[in-house]
Design a protein around this motif. Structure first.
Motif, PDB file in Angstrom:
ATOM      1  N   THR A 365      53.491   6.259  47.062  1.00 16.10           N
ATOM      2  CA  THR A 365      52.555   5.199  46.700  1.00 16.10           C
ATOM      3  C   THR A 365      52.516   4.991  45.196  1.00 16.10           C
ATOM      4  O   THR A 365      52.418   3.853  44.704  1.00 16.10           O
ATOM      5  CB  THR A 365      51.150   5.561  47.213  1.00 16.10           C
ATOM      6  N   TYR A 387      43.473   7.868  38.668  1.00 17.45           N
ATOM      7  CA  TYR A 387      44.028   6.512  38.554  1.00 17.45           C
ATOM      8  C   TYR A 387      43.310   5.556  39.490  1.00 17.45           C
ATOM      9  O   TYR A 387      42.968   4.426  39.133  1.00 17.45           O
ATOM     10  CB  TYR A 387      45.530   6.553  38.876  1.00 17.45           C
ATOM     11  N   THR A 388      43.002   6.009  40.710  1.00 17.31           N
ATOM     12  CA  THR A 388      42.330   5.157  41.692  1.00 17.31           C
ATOM     13  C   THR A 388      40.902   4.847  41.254  1.00 17.31           C
ATOM     14  O   THR A 388      40.420   3.715  41.439  1.00 17.31           O
ATOM     15  CB  THR A 388      42.313   5.851  43.058  1.00 17.31           C
ATOM     16  N   GLN A 389      40.255   5.804  40.669  1.00 16.07           N
ATOM     17  CA  GLN A 389      38.888   5.568  40.192  1.00 16.07           C
ATOM     18  C   GLN A 389      38.850   4.530  39.075  1.00 16.07           C
ATOM     19  O   GLN A 389      37.882   3.772  38.958  1.00 16.07           O
ATOM     20  CB  GLN A 389      38.274   6.889  39.711  1.00 16.07           C
ATOM     21  N   ARG A 391      41.410   2.024  38.521  1.00 15.66           N
ATOM     22  CA  ARG A 391      41.979   0.748  38.929  1.00 15.66           C
ATOM     23  C   ARG A 391      41.409   0.233  40.250  1.00 15.66           C
ATOM     24  O   ARG A 391      41.311  -0.985  40.434  1.00 15.66           O
ATOM     25  CB  ARG A 391      43.503   0.884  39.060  1.00 15.66           C
ATOM     26  N   HIS A 392      41.083   1.108  41.159  1.00 12.03           N
ATOM     27  CA  HIS A 392      40.596   0.709  42.489  1.00 12.03           C
ATOM     28  C   HIS A 392      39.344   1.534  42.827  1.00 12.03           C
ATOM     29  O   HIS A 392      39.385   2.375  43.747  1.00 12.03           O
ATOM     30  CB  HIS A 392      41.678   0.920  43.547  1.00 12.03           C
ATOM     31  N   HIS A 395      37.944   2.138  46.430  1.00  9.96           N
ATOM     32  CA  HIS A 395      38.672   2.972  47.382  1.00  9.96           C
ATOM     33  C   HIS A 395      38.647   4.445  46.993  1.00  9.96           C
ATOM     34  O   HIS A 395      39.173   5.268  47.753  1.00  9.96           O
ATOM     35  CB  HIS A 395      40.135   2.511  47.488  1.00  9.96           C
ATOM     36  N   ALA A 396      38.045   4.764  45.856  1.00  9.03           N
ATOM     37  CA  ALA A 396      38.060   6.155  45.382  1.00  9.03           C
ATOM     38  C   ALA A 396      37.287   7.094  46.312  1.00  9.03           C
ATOM     39  O   ALA A 396      37.776   8.193  46.614  1.00  9.03           O
ATOM     40  CB  ALA A 396      37.518   6.223  43.961  1.00  9.03           C
ATOM     41  N   LEU A 399      39.400   7.840  49.412  1.00  7.46           N
ATOM     42  CA  LEU A 399      40.575   8.634  49.086  1.00  7.46           C
ATOM     43  C   LEU A 399      40.170  10.086  48.827  1.00  7.46           C
ATOM     44  O   LEU A 399      40.872  11.024  49.245  1.00  7.46           O
ATOM     45  CB  LEU A 399      41.292   8.040  47.861  1.00  7.46           C
ATOM     46  N   LEU A 429      45.710   4.678  51.631  1.00 10.87           N
ATOM     47  CA  LEU A 429      46.811   4.387  50.689  1.00 10.87           C
ATOM     48  C   LEU A 429      47.388   2.985  50.905  1.00 10.87           C
ATOM     49  O   LEU A 429      47.773   2.327  49.944  1.00 10.87           O
ATOM     50  CB  LEU A 429      47.922   5.441  50.828  1.00 10.87           C
ATOM     51  N   ILE A 432      45.034   0.678  49.122  1.00 11.77           N
ATOM     52  CA  ILE A 432      45.199   0.733  47.649  1.00 11.77           C
ATOM     53  C   ILE A 432      46.467  -0.004  47.248  1.00 11.77           C
ATOM     54  O   ILE A 432      46.495  -0.739  46.231  1.00 11.77           O
ATOM     55  CB  ILE A 432      45.236   2.209  47.191  1.00 11.77           C
ATOM     56  N   THR A 433      47.532   0.160  48.023  1.00  9.52           N
ATOM     57  CA  THR A 433      48.823  -0.481  47.675  1.00  9.52           C
ATOM     58  C   THR A 433      48.730  -1.992  47.705  1.00  9.52           C
ATOM     59  O   THR A 433      49.265  -2.703  46.854  1.00  9.52           O
ATOM     60  CB  THR A 433      49.920  -0.010  48.629  1.00  9.52           C
TER      61      THR A 433
END
Length: 436
Positions: A365, A387-389, A391-392, A395-396, A399, A429, A432-433
């Motif tokens: 991913t 990174y998810t926290q 940018r996204h 969804h954090a 995840l 995932l 997020i993608t």
């Protein structure tokens, strides 16, 4: 020097002077052939040449071409050989001109020998065209009586070819003379020639003219060979072809003489005429090889063909085509991962397998999100979560929960719990993608 020393001896070098001399020799030979061809081409297109005859006959549907030698001519394909003689002293070398006056008064254009001329006459029907003008006529373009070739030399030339002594040349009494001719359709035509050059000889019958005023006749040699003799080349050359009915006379004469075969205007100095029987016969032919395909060898070849077909069929059925295998830089790594996964499944370690799958899934991913060059920086679970926290953030939490579930699984977790954890991770995932 020891016996094992194999140093090659110095090779003799070709000096620069030899190379220069060789190059000069090649250039001189090439220049000689070029000059010779240019001179002959100038002669053909000059007033005394016969290029106009070739063009006229070709325009009337008759096959006519010039020939300078260097390749064989099949006798059976030659209907009439037009043989212009530009030499008034056969078998003798001409004296080269040294001044302009010598060029103008020169008797001969080039040297010819009697033997090749007689050989051509003996092989194919031949129209012998005698010379009439000196080189000055070609060079100046003026047809003046002073530029006529010497009568004695011309008579000697005709005697040598006809092999007769009772040969006489004479000239017309008026500037332009006319000579009768009758076509195959019995139509009367009239040839017109300036400063006519006529001949008489025993055994020669007139074709154009009369017995006493003949410019074209059919003659018989002592050997019985027949030859056509044209004493005045102005009947067919570029200078006189357009006068009177000259063009139509020569067209009719050649049509009834050549028998629909090609007319060759031969400028060569030796005979290139050959027969098919004269060609060398090969010692071996394809018939020799064909014998090995005839009985009793036929059964042997059929049996061999069947055996080869059976071998190829059995080989194709047993082995078949090569199995396509994976190729590329990641092929071996994928095979190793697959083997490890199978071993872990067989050992009942589904929990450990899910942990490894989660790491690989995060790395894939990361590659899809930031590219292969920067995927290593965020492929670890902690860094990917950070990174998810950023940018996204929406969804954090999901995840974090999925990763905690996978890390909390014991190595010997059941397949049901493992598949549920994998499905949860894959779902988040994927979101997020594709989160835009």
């Amino acid at each position: 020097m020891s016996q094992f020393d194999h140093t090659p001896a110095a090779r003799p070098r070709i000096g620069a002077d030899k190379i220069i001399l060789g190059a000069l020799a090649i250039l001189m030979i090439g220049a000689f052939f070029y000059v010779s061809s240019q001179r002959q081409q100038q002669l053909r297109t000059s007033p005394t040449g016969l290029n106009g005859l070739q063009v006229w006959l070709a325009s009337e549907g008759q096959t006519a071409r010039n020939f300078s030698g260097s390749w064989p001519l099949n006798i059976d394909e030659v209907g009439l050989l037009v043989l212009p003689i530009y030499d008034t002293a056969l078998d003798e070398a001409r004296t080269l001109a040294r001044s302009k006056e010598d060029w103008i008064t020169q008797q001969d254009e080039y040297d010819l020998d009697t033997a090749p001329i007689l050989a051509k006459i003996a092989d194919v029907p031949t129209l012998l065209v005698l010379p009439k003008w000196r080189s000055g006529m070609r060079l100046t373009g003026l047809a003046h009586p002073l530029l006529l070739a010497e009568q004695t030399r011309l008579q000697d030339t005709l005697k040598a070819v006809l092999q007769k002594d009772d040969v006489r040349l004479d000239y017309g009494r008026t500037p332009f003379s006319t000579f009768p001719y009758q076509t195959t359709a019995q139509d009367p035509l009239s040839a017109t020639v300036y400063a006519a050059q006529m001949f008489t000889a025993k055994g020669c019958k007139p074709i154009v003219g009369t017995a006493k005023t003949m410019i074209l006749g059919a003659c018989e040699l002592p050997s019985g060979t027949k030859v056509f003799v044209l004493s005045d080349p102005d009947l067919i050359n570029n200078h006189g072809l357009a006068l009177g009915d000259n063009a139509f006379i020569i067209k009719d004469f050649i049509a009834q003489t050549a028998n629909d075969q090609q007319i060759i205007i031969d400028y060569s100095r030796k005979s290139w005429l050959t027969r098919d029987s004269d060609e060398p016969q090969r010692e071996r032919t394809w018939a020799d090889l064909k014998r090995f395909l005839e009985p009793p060898f036929t059964l042997m070849w059929v049996g061999l063909a069947i055996a080869v077909a059976l071998v190829l069929w059995r080989a194709a059925m047993r082995f078949g085509p090569l199995i396509a295998t994976g190729s590329g830089l990641g092929a071996s790594k994928l095979m190793a991962i697959g083997a490890r996964a199978r071993l872990m499944r067989l050992a009942g370690r589904d929990g450990a397998l899910v942990a490894d799958y989660g790491k690989a899934r995060l790395a894939a991913t990361a590659t899809a999100l930031v590219g292969a060059a920067h995927a290593n920086h965020i492929s670890h679970p902690d860094t990917f979560l950070a990174y998810t926290q950023r940018r996204h953030p929406k969804h954090a939490p999901a995840l974090t929960k999925a990763l905690n579930t996978i890390s909390a699984l014991p190595p010997s977790a059941s397949a049901t719990h493992a598949m549920a954890a994998v499905a949860s991770l894959d779902s988040i995932l994927e979101q997020i993608t594709h989160d835009t």
